[in-house]
Design a protein around this motif. Structure first.
Motif, PDB file in Angstrom:
ATOM      1  N   ALA A 217      41.357  25.743  37.134  1.00 10.92           N
ATOM      2  CA  ALA A 217      42.687  26.097  37.674  1.00 10.92           C
ATOM      3  C   ALA A 217      42.653  27.512  38.227  1.00 10.92           C
ATOM      4  O   ALA A 217      43.428  28.367  37.829  1.00 10.92           O
ATOM      5  CB  ALA A 217      43.750  25.955  36.590  1.00 10.92           C
TER       6      ALA A 217
ATOM      7  N   ALA B 164      41.013  27.328  44.097  1.00 13.60           N
ATOM      8  CA  ALA B 164      40.828  25.996  44.678  1.00 13.60           C
ATOM      9  C   ALA B 164      41.574  24.938  43.870  1.00 13.60           C
ATOM     10  O   ALA B 164      42.281  24.093  44.441  1.00 13.60           O
ATOM     11  CB  ALA B 164      39.334  25.668  44.746  1.00 13.60           C
TER      12      ALA B 164
ATOM     13  N   ASP C 294      41.787  23.937  32.446  1.00 12.05           N
ATOM     14  CA  ASP C 294      41.020  25.170  32.628  1.00 12.05           C
ATOM     15  C   ASP C 294      40.695  25.755  31.257  1.00 12.05           C
ATOM     16  O   ASP C 294      41.493  25.656  30.336  1.00 12.05           O
ATOM     17  CB  ASP C 294      41.796  26.205  33.449  1.00 12.05           C
TER      18      ASP C 294
ATOM     19  N   SER D 202      41.177  39.530  48.897  1.00 14.19           N
ATOM     20  CA  SER D 202      40.481  38.594  49.789  1.00 14.19           C
ATOM     21  C   SER D 202      41.033  38.676  51.196  1.00 14.19           C
ATOM     22  O   SER D 202      42.243  38.845  51.394  1.00 14.19           O
ATOM     23  CB  SER D 202      40.633  37.161  49.276  1.00 14.19           C
TER      24      SER D 202
ATOM     25  N   ALA E 108      40.999  24.570  27.709  1.00 15.63           N
ATOM     26  CA  ALA E 108      40.310  23.280  27.595  1.00 15.63           C
ATOM     27  C   ALA E 108      39.071  23.311  28.481  1.00 15.63           C
ATOM     28  O   ALA E 108      39.174  23.625  29.667  1.00 15.63           O
ATOM     29  CB  ALA E 108      41.238  22.161  28.035  1.00 15.63           C
TER      30      ALA E 108
ATOM     31  N   ALA F  28      35.957  21.316  30.202  1.00 17.00           N
ATOM     32  CA  ALA F  28      35.358  20.018  30.518  1.00 17.00           C
ATOM     33  C   ALA F  28      33.872  20.089  30.189  1.00 17.00           C
ATOM     34  O   ALA F  28      33.197  21.049  30.553  1.00 17.00           O
ATOM     35  CB  ALA F  28      35.556  19.705  31.993  1.00 17.00           C
TER      36      ALA F  28
ATOM     37  N   ALA G 264      36.608  21.924  40.303  1.00 17.20           N
ATOM     38  CA  ALA G 264      36.930  23.160  41.050  1.00 17.20           C
ATOM     39  C   ALA G 264      36.557  24.311  40.121  1.00 17.20           C
ATOM     40  O   ALA G 264      37.339  25.207  39.869  1.00 17.20           O
ATOM     41  CB  ALA G 264      38.415  23.178  41.406  1.00 17.20           C
TER      42      ALA G 264
ATOM     43  N   GLY H 108      34.098  26.641  40.114  1.00 16.51           N
ATOM     44  CA  GLY H 108      33.377  27.844  40.496  1.00 16.51           C
ATOM     45  C   GLY H 108      31.862  27.632  40.480  1.00 16.51           C
ATOM     46  O   GLY H 108      31.378  26.507  40.376  1.00 16.51           O
TER      47      GLY H 108
ATOM     48  N   ARG I  84      30.005  22.894  35.291  1.00 14.85           N
ATOM     49  CA  ARG I  84      29.430  22.025  34.264  1.00 14.85           C
ATOM     50  C   ARG I  84      29.486  20.554  34.712  1.00 14.85           C
ATOM     51  O   ARG I  84      28.563  19.788  34.482  1.00 14.85           O
ATOM     52  CB  ARG I  84      30.251  22.224  32.995  1.00 14.85           C
TER      53      ARG I  84
ATOM     54  N   THR J 229      34.960  46.683  49.232  1.00 17.07           N
ATOM     55  CA  THR J 229      34.035  45.614  48.822  1.00 17.07           C
ATOM     56  C   THR J 229      32.667  46.020  49.354  1.00 17.07           C
ATOM     57  O   THR J 229      32.460  46.095  50.562  1.00 17.07           O
ATOM     58  CB  THR J 229      34.464  44.248  49.406  1.00 17.07           C
TER      59      THR J 229
ATOM     60  N   GLN K 244      34.531  35.014  53.462  1.00 20.94           N
ATOM     61  CA  GLN K 244      34.917  33.639  53.826  1.00 20.94           C
ATOM     62  C   GLN K 244      34.849  32.636  52.682  1.00 20.94           C
ATOM     63  O   GLN K 244      35.237  31.483  52.861  1.00 20.94           O
ATOM     64  CB  GLN K 244      34.030  33.150  54.986  1.00 20.94           C
TER      65      GLN K 244
ATOM     66  N   LEU L   1      36.532  32.079  49.913  1.00 18.49           N
ATOM     67  CA  LEU L   1      37.802  31.473  49.537  1.00 18.49           C
ATOM     68  C   LEU L   1      38.392  30.662  50.701  1.00 18.49           C
ATOM     69  O   LEU L   1      38.995  29.601  50.491  1.00 18.49           O
ATOM     70  CB  LEU L   1      38.754  32.611  49.133  1.00 18.49           C
ATOM     71  N   ASN L   2      38.186  31.149  51.916  1.00 19.49           N
ATOM     72  CA  ASN L   2      38.673  30.387  53.077  1.00 19.49           C
ATOM     73  C   ASN L   2      37.948  29.045  53.182  1.00 19.49           C
ATOM     74  O   ASN L   2      38.563  28.025  53.509  1.00 19.49           O
ATOM     75  CB  ASN L   2      38.499  31.208  54.360  1.00 19.49           C
TER      76      ASN L   2
HETATM   77  C1  LIG Z   1      32.657  40.547  45.510  1.00 18.13           C
HETATM   78  C2  LIG Z   1      33.278  39.326  46.138  1.00 18.13           C
HETATM   79  C3  LIG Z   1      34.196  39.466  47.175  1.00 18.13           C
HETATM   80  C4  LIG Z   1      34.773  38.353  47.792  1.00 18.13           C
HETATM   81  N1  LIG Z   1      35.644  38.521  48.841  1.00 18.13           N
HETATM   82  C5  LIG Z   1      36.157  37.424  49.471  1.00 18.13           C
HETATM   83  C6  LIG Z   1      37.042  37.552  50.623  1.00 18.13           C
HETATM   84  O1  LIG Z   1      37.369  38.659  51.076  1.00 18.13           O
HETATM   85  N2  LIG Z   1      37.524  36.414  51.209  1.00 18.13           N
HETATM   86  C7  LIG Z   1      37.175  35.179  50.765  1.00 18.13           C
HETATM   87  O2  LIG Z   1      37.600  34.167  51.376  1.00 18.13           O
HETATM   88  N3  LIG Z   1      36.350  35.022  49.682  1.00 18.13           N
HETATM   89  C8  LIG Z   1      35.839  36.095  49.027  1.00 18.13           C
HETATM   90  N4  LIG Z   1      35.006  35.942  47.946  1.00 18.13           N
HETATM   91  C9  LIG Z   1      34.713  34.571  47.460  1.00 18.13           C
HETATM   92  C10 LIG Z   1      35.835  34.017  46.578  1.00 18.13           C
HETATM   93  O3  LIG Z   1      36.216  34.963  45.592  1.00 18.13           O
HETATM   94  C11 LIG Z   1      35.412  32.703  45.924  1.00 18.13           C
HETATM   95  O4  LIG Z   1      34.960  31.832  46.938  1.00 18.13           O
HETATM   96  C12 LIG Z   1      36.584  32.048  45.163  1.00 18.13           C
HETATM   97  O5  LIG Z   1      36.931  32.823  44.042  1.00 18.13           O
HETATM   98  C13 LIG Z   1      36.236  30.637  44.695  1.00 18.13           C
HETATM   99  O6  LIG Z   1      37.350  30.075  44.042  1.00 18.13           O
HETATM  100  P1  LIG Z   1      37.208  28.756  43.154  1.00 18.13           P
HETATM  101  O7  LIG Z   1      38.610  28.376  42.768  1.00 18.13           O
HETATM  102  O8  LIG Z   1      36.351  27.757  43.846  1.00 18.13           O
HETATM  103  O9  LIG Z   1      36.374  29.198  41.848  1.00 18.13           O
HETATM  104  P2  LIG Z   1      36.657  30.291  40.736  1.00 18.13           P
HETATM  105  O10 LIG Z   1      37.620  31.314  41.213  1.00 18.13           O
HETATM  106  O11 LIG Z   1      35.318  30.745  40.272  1.00 18.13           O
HETATM  107  O12 LIG Z   1      37.390  29.488  39.553  1.00 18.13           O
HETATM  108  C14 LIG Z   1      36.782  28.552  38.719  1.00 18.13           C
HETATM  109  C15 LIG Z   1      37.782  28.159  37.611  1.00 18.13           C
HETATM  110  O13 LIG Z   1      37.255  27.057  36.868  1.00 18.13           O
HETATM  111  C16 LIG Z   1      37.396  27.278  35.475  1.00 18.13           C
HETATM  112  N5  LIG Z   1      36.302  26.533  34.835  1.00 18.13           N
HETATM  113  C17 LIG Z   1      34.977  26.630  35.102  1.00 18.13           C
HETATM  114  N6  LIG Z   1      34.279  25.723  34.400  1.00 18.13           N
HETATM  115  C18 LIG Z   1      35.179  25.026  33.670  1.00 18.13           C
HETATM  116  C19 LIG Z   1      35.065  23.938  32.774  1.00 18.13           C
HETATM  117  N7  LIG Z   1      33.889  23.368  32.475  1.00 18.13           N
HETATM  118  N8  LIG Z   1      36.202  23.452  32.200  1.00 18.13           N
HETATM  119  C20 LIG Z   1      37.422  23.997  32.483  1.00 18.13           C
HETATM  120  N9  LIG Z   1      37.587  25.033  33.344  1.00 18.13           N
HETATM  121  C21 LIG Z   1      36.482  25.525  33.943  1.00 18.13           C
HETATM  122  C22 LIG Z   1      37.311  28.804  35.315  1.00 18.13           C
HETATM  123  O14 LIG Z   1      37.948  29.232  34.126  1.00 18.13           O
HETATM  124  C23 LIG Z   1      38.044  29.274  36.590  1.00 18.13           C
HETATM  125  O15 LIG Z   1      39.436  29.378  36.362  1.00 18.13           O
HETATM  126  C24 LIG Z   1      34.421  37.052  47.329  1.00 18.13           C
HETATM  127  C25 LIG Z   1      33.518  36.887  46.255  1.00 18.13           C
HETATM  128  C26 LIG Z   1      32.939  38.021  45.669  1.00 18.13           C
HETATM  129  C27 LIG Z   1      31.949  37.847  44.535  1.00 18.13           C
END
Ligand SMILES: Cc1cc2nc3c(=O)[nH]c(=O)nc-3n(C[C@H](O)[C@H](O)[C@H](O)COP(=O)(O)OP(=O)(O)OC[C@H]3O[C@@H](n4cnc5c(N)ncnc54)[C@H](O)[C@@H]3O)c2cc1C
Length: 415
Positions: free
Chosen positions: A17, A20, A42, A58, A144, A146, A174, A176, A180, A236, A310, A312-313
């Motif tokens: 959560a 994404a 999450d 971001s 929680a 997964a 979603a 990250g 897992r 950054t 990019q 997050l985009n």
């Molecule tokens: C230094 C840096 C700068 C950045 N700057 C930018 C930017 O300017 N613009 C941009 O677009 N992107 C940027 N990014 C990239 C961006 O931050 C990531 O792409 C984004 O955070 C990905 O989001 P996500 O939701 O996929 O994953 P995450 O934010 O990693 O979230 C994953 C979630 O899943 C949960 N989780 C994981 N495993 C489990 C499990 N087994 N069970 C339950 N919960 C679980 C975690 O607790 C977490 O809440 C940057 C990245 C870095 C490192």
């Protein structure tokens, strides 16, 4: 769907959560209506609790902003979202007394809309949590984790660390970078780490930034000054890993001196306005984005070098595409885990993220070098782009995320 004994039953389960997962849950609930039950799990805290501080900001594309508008999150973000009106790019050594601007352009798309907005990650996260938490069809299960899942013809069943089992027609990871469930699905990842660390902090500066973002390409990696509301900027900064560890261990005064060395004098004196944080940097791509009743989104599917801002985009592009294929399938009478819909999602998203990951990796390698020949080639290339308006427009369109075959949400259209 008939629930199995001992397992809670949903139409869709999303593990993760963060950006994404939250955007996906919200968009699916809007598209499918209240009768579709979505579980969002999450390992972190649930709605109402405060999440840990993320110093990053971001660069959100105009297309991501359009989707956030449809989801109802943008009005909660807008006062903190700094439009970027102009971009400046320099390429010089750390010791260079002056940093000539090699490329500069207006960062607006056809209708005068900014191509990018800088949004603090904490603000974005809170806004998405705020729009998701009141939705009656979303069950948010916090703390929680997964652990594993199985599938059969009718459903996916995910097991949590506390022994609970959830069943659904579609399971989405979603989670990250270290997913897992991706591992449990047997989906291999190709990727590599960089001998670099990403350092992030916030500074306050004397003179107004005038909505200008600056990217200094230094030999150890790019140093980006991303404008925030007020006379503030998010730094950054990509640094050689050894040097980054030394810098991160300095006291505030020493750390600020290192920031100032790279910051340049245009914005006057800078002071620290937030904590410093760091991230290991890597590129990774999942070999598949879908499995039987299973899909990956965001960093679980791909991770790119942050130099182009990019990651997050790309995650929001996945989210918008998955919402579209799933809701199209449901409207045609198929279930949300329909195999053809998931294949459509993979075809739509995988090529785009592979191309992006390769491009950002190539840019990092091209600029993180002090070889005279490469430096001259870069200066020549940037000089060419600077003189050809159509090339500049192309780059701005790419940054705005408005090119290619866009899902409806990224065009600002409701599903
Ligand atoms: C230094 C840096 C700068 C950045 N700057 C930018 C930017 O300017 N613009 C941009 O677009 N992107 C940027 N990014 C990239 C961006 O931050 C990531 O792409 C984004 O955070 C990905 O989001 P996500 O939701 O996929 O994953 P995450 O934010 O990693 O979230 C994953 C979630 O899943 C949960 N989780 C994981 N495993 C489990 C499990 N087994 N069970 C339950 N919960 C679980 C975690 O607790 C977490 O809440 C940057 C990245 C870095 C490192």
């Amino acid at each position: 769907m008939a629930p199995r004994e001992g397992s809670a039953s949903f139409d869709i389960v999303i593990s993760g959560a963060s950006f994404a997962g939250l955007a996906l849950a919200c968009g699916l609930a809007q598209a499918l209506g209240d009768q579709f039950r979505i579980a969002l799990i999450d390992r972190g805290v649930g709605p109402g609790a405060s999440v840990g501080r993320d110093s990053r900001a971001s660069a959100l594309s105009a297309a991501s902003k359009r989707m956030l508008e449809v989801l109802g999150a943008w009005p909660l973000i807008t006062t903190e979202a700094q439009p970027v009106a102009r971009i400046e790019i320099t390429d010089s050594s750390l010791e260079a007394a002056v940093r000539p601007v090699l490329l500069t352009y207006d960062n607006v798309i056809a209708d005068g809309e900014p191509a990018t907005y800088i949004v603090p990650n904490g603000v974005l996260h809170e806004a998405l949590r705020a729009v998701v938490s009141p939705v009656p069809s979303i069950t948010w299960i916090a703390s929680a984790e997964a652990r594993d899942f199985t599938t059969d013809e009718l459903e996916a069943r995910v097991s949590l660390a506390d022994g609970t089992e959830l069943a659904a027609a579609l399971l989405v990871a979603a989670e990250g970078r270290r997913s897992r469930l991706r591992e449990a699905a047997g989906i291999k990842v190709v990727g590599w780490s960089y001998p670099q660390i990403g350092i992030v902090t916030t500074v306050r500066h004397e003179r107004p930034h005038e909505a200008r973002a600056v990217q200094h390409f230094l030999p150890s990696g790019p140093f980006a000054i991303l404008p925030l509301k007020g006379n503030r900027a998010c730094i950054t900064w990509t640094e050689d890993a050894g040097e980054a560890r030394r810098i991160l261990a300095l006291d505030d005064e020493g750390f600020l001196a290192e920031v100032e060395k790279r910051f340049g004098g245009k914005l006057g004196v800078a002071t620290l306005d937030g904590p410093r944080q760091s991230w290991p940097l890597e590129t990774h791509l999942a070999r598949r984005y879908v499995g039987h009743r299973f899909a990956l989104v965001g960093d679980a599917a791909h991770g790119v070098h942050p130099l182009a801002g990019q990651g997050l985009n790309l995650a929001f592009r996945d989210v918008a595409a998955l919402i579209e294929v799933v809701s199209d399938a449901v409207r045609l009478g198929f279930d949300p885990g329909d195999a053809q819909a998931l294949e459509r999602y993979e075809r739509w998203r995988r090529f785009d993220s592979v191309v992006s990951a390769a491009a950002f990796d190539g840019l990092n390698r091209l600029f993180a070098s002090d070889l005279t020949l490469l430096r001259s080639a870069r200066e020549f290339g940037l000089g060419v782009v600077d003189r050809i308006p159509v090339l500049k427009r192309f780059f701005v369109g790419e940054a705005a995320g408005v090119t290619g075959e866009l899902p409806r949400l990224l065009k600002g259209e409701a599903i």
